[in-house]
Design an enzyme around this catalytic site. Sequence first.
Site, PDB file in Angstrom:
ATOM      1  N   HIS A  28       0.874  -1.104  -0.009  1.00 12.07           N
ATOM      2  CA  HIS A  28      -0.019  -0.041  -0.083  1.00 12.07           C
ATOM      3  C   HIS A  28       0.785   1.321   0.140  1.00 12.07           C
ATOM      4  O   HIS A  28       0.735   2.081  -0.584  1.00 12.07           O
ATOM      5  CB  HIS A  28      -1.027  -0.059   1.314  1.00 12.07           C
ATOM      6  N   LYS A  52     -22.344  -2.326  11.530  1.00 12.14           N
ATOM      7  CA  LYS A  52     -21.654  -3.236  12.349  1.00 12.14           C
ATOM      8  C   LYS A  52     -20.699  -2.594  13.558  1.00 12.14           C
ATOM      9  O   LYS A  52     -19.442  -2.158  13.017  1.00 12.14           O
ATOM     10  CB  LYS A  52     -21.069  -4.140  11.632  1.00 12.14           C
ATOM     11  N   ARG A 103      -1.729  -6.381  -8.041  1.00  9.53           N
ATOM     12  CA  ARG A 103      -0.946  -7.256  -7.913  1.00  9.53           C
ATOM     13  C   ARG A 103      -1.080  -8.403  -9.002  1.00  9.53           C
ATOM     14  O   ARG A 103       0.092  -8.937  -9.216  1.00  9.53           O
ATOM     15  CB  ARG A 103      -1.150  -8.161  -6.579  1.00  9.53           C
ATOM     16  N   SER A 140      -3.254  -7.819   2.598  1.00  8.28           N
ATOM     17  CA  SER A 140      -3.503  -7.588   3.968  1.00  8.28           C
ATOM     18  C   SER A 140      -3.939  -9.076   4.480  1.00  8.28           C
ATOM     19  O   SER A 140      -3.745  -9.228   5.797  1.00  8.28           O
ATOM     20  CB  SER A 140      -4.803  -6.628   4.147  1.00  8.28           C
TER      21      SER A 140
END
Length: 172
Positions: A28, A52, A103, A140
């Site tokens: 990132h 949430k 990617r 991630s």
Amino acid sequence: MTHRSPEEHPSSRIAVMAGSFNPFTVGHLSVLTRGLKIFSRIIILIGRNASKPAEAEAAATRADELRRLLAPLAPQVEVRLCTGLVAKEAADAGATALLRGVRSVADYEYERNMADINRLISGLETVLLFAEPAHAAISSSIVRELSSYGVDVSAMLPSARDIKQTKKHISE
């Protein structure tokens, strides 16, 4: 949604880089650093689901941590929470583009479809930057999984030193 064209603000090209950034990785940071060669300012939008509460709290915590990490890059880099449609928030912020990292071919297919939809609904273009080979395998979700097994993932996460290098890079 209104969209400001680059011609209206030639010295202030703003991009939005959106995601969950859970966590924010060296990949990132690479996209952000290279994006700052193209854009005068980048707003990082961290998505959160307001329905949430636990997710919303986690996103707010990530935003605070990322603000602290990236503070040396201000005012060129700003971190915000995003509860709505990314394209709308980007257009409202005066962005001229969405900045995304790619990617793999799978990422490319997904990003191409999202770029088409975002252009359709907001007029915003998407700028894709391909991952540097050293970062192509880092995501991630991989970092979270490795970390859950006790693997040292510090090389996959940006350090204060990495941010100083970025600051030097954008100052040149």
